[in-house]
Design a protein around this motif. Structure first.
Motif, PDB file in Angstrom:
ATOM      1  N   THR A 144       0.967  -1.399  -0.249  1.00 61.09           N
ATOM      2  CA  THR A 144      -0.188  -0.034   0.109  1.00 61.09           C
ATOM      3  C   THR A 144       0.798   1.123  -0.054  1.00 61.09           C
ATOM      4  O   THR A 144       2.028   1.168   0.233  1.00 61.09           O
ATOM      5  N   GLU A 145       0.145   2.533  -0.451  1.00 62.64           N
ATOM      6  CA  GLU A 145       0.981   3.664  -0.174  1.00 62.64           C
ATOM      7  C   GLU A 145       0.037   4.550   0.565  1.00 62.64           C
ATOM      8  O   GLU A 145      -1.348   4.615   0.263  1.00 62.64           O
ATOM      9  N   ALA A 146       0.314   5.574   1.208  1.00 66.70           N
ATOM     10  CA  ALA A 146      -0.253   6.603   2.017  1.00 66.70           C
ATOM     11  C   ALA A 146      -0.455   7.915   1.444  1.00 66.70           C
ATOM     12  O   ALA A 146       0.647   8.182   0.857  1.00 66.70           O
TER      13      ALA A 146
ATOM     14  N   ARG B 252      -2.317  11.960   1.671  1.00 69.70           N
ATOM     15  CA  ARG B 252      -3.214  12.668   2.485  1.00 69.70           C
ATOM     16  C   ARG B 252      -3.084  14.228   2.212  1.00 69.70           C
ATOM     17  O   ARG B 252      -2.132  14.477   1.413  1.00 69.70           O
TER      18      ARG B 252
ATOM     19  N   SER C 266      -0.275  14.066  -3.112  1.00 64.32           N
ATOM     20  CA  SER C 266      -1.815  13.629  -3.127  1.00 64.32           C
ATOM     21  C   SER C 266      -2.690  14.150  -4.145  1.00 64.32           C
ATOM     22  O   SER C 266      -2.829  15.442  -4.182  1.00 64.32           O
TER      23      SER C 266
ATOM     24  N   ASN D 270      -8.234   3.146  -4.049  1.00 67.37           N
ATOM     25  CA  ASN D 270      -7.855   3.484  -3.117  1.00 67.37           C
ATOM     26  C   ASN D 270      -8.834   3.216  -1.985  1.00 67.37           C
ATOM     27  O   ASN D 270     -10.095   3.200  -2.429  1.00 67.37           O
TER      28      ASN D 270
ATOM     29  N   GLN E 159      -7.857  11.783   3.258  1.00 67.58           N
ATOM     30  CA  GLN E 159      -6.788  10.736   3.241  1.00 67.58           C
ATOM     31  C   GLN E 159      -7.175   9.383   2.594  1.00 67.58           C
ATOM     32  O   GLN E 159      -8.526   9.114   2.838  1.00 67.58           O
TER      33      GLN E 159
ATOM     34  N   VAL F 239      -5.450   5.369   1.192  1.00 68.73           N
ATOM     35  CA  VAL F 239      -4.497   4.340   1.042  1.00 68.73           C
ATOM     36  C   VAL F 239      -4.690   3.863  -0.296  1.00 68.73           C
ATOM     37  O   VAL F 239      -5.774   3.055  -0.774  1.00 68.73           O
TER      38      VAL F 239
ATOM     39  N   TRP G 120       6.347   6.355   2.418  1.00 67.07           N
ATOM     40  CA  TRP G 120       5.127   6.199   2.946  1.00 67.07           C
ATOM     41  C   TRP G 120       4.591   4.822   1.948  1.00 67.07           C
ATOM     42  O   TRP G 120       3.155   4.775   1.711  1.00 67.07           O
TER      43      TRP G 120
END
Length: 168
Positions: A22-24, A26, A32, A65, A75, A77, A161
């Motif tokens: 996964t990647e985060a 936000r 993002s 996501n 936010q 993921v 991340w």
DNA sequence: AAAGAGATGGTCT
DNA sequence: GACCATCTCTTTT
């Protein structure tokens, strides 16, 4: 991480796969989609958690996501890679010519293997009637996931991340 | 085995 | 009209 994505394929068939990478993202993160506040596309990222956010990447590939954080946080993921659990043959058919290890080891491939598309954007993963669900089958997230920089972005490259379950 | 480039379309300026 | 959170095919060592 380590949860199952279960997708109803219609006609009663189901396909499931375990999330392993996964990647985060936000809203205070230049890389993002939510960085510049809500737009028509990224609006679902600012909605309540447990909702699927699907976007089209490079005009060709869909990427999935899961919105996390509180309503309004922006936010999410990104599901980068999954391991087939059920419906392996369906995924092989859908991605003919690939070896098993290449079935879903990238964001676009995940969507191809699981048949997730733009039409699934905004799906409430917690709704019983939804086509797609996230299922916790008791396997906990890895205690020490591999951490590294995110891939394919042009901003905030040094922000590590990306998370992957060890081994393979 | 590694490296390079094209495809392709929604979204934002 | 430019930008991309990518993939696959083709070309070159």
């Amino acid at each position: 991480m380590n949860k199952l994505v279960v997708v109803d394929q219609g006609s009663g068939a189901e396909v499931s796969a375990r999330i392993v990478e996964t990647e985060a993202y936000r809203s205070d993160d230049p890389a993002s989609h939510s960085f510049n506040g809500p737009t028509p596309r990224s609006a679902v990222m600012f909605g309540p958690p447990g909702v699927l956010y699907v976007y089209l990447s490079y005009g060709i590939h869909s990427c999935a996501n899961v919105v996390v954080g509180a309503d309004g946080d922006g936010q999410a993921v990104l599901v980068r890679a999954v391991v087939p659990v059920d419906g392996l043959q369906t995924m092989r058919d859908r991605r003919a010519g690939r070896v098993d290890t290449d079935l879903a080891n990238g964001p676009g491939k995940v969507c191809a293997a699981l048949a997730i598309g733009l039409a699934d954007n905004g799906t409430d993963l917690t709704a019983p009637t939804a086509r797609i669900h996230i299922v916790d089958d008791g396997i906990p997230p890895p205690a020490h996931p591999l951490v590294g920089p995110r891939i394919g972005i042009t901003k905030a490259i040094d922000t590590p991340w990306r998370f992957r379950t060890p081994s393979r």
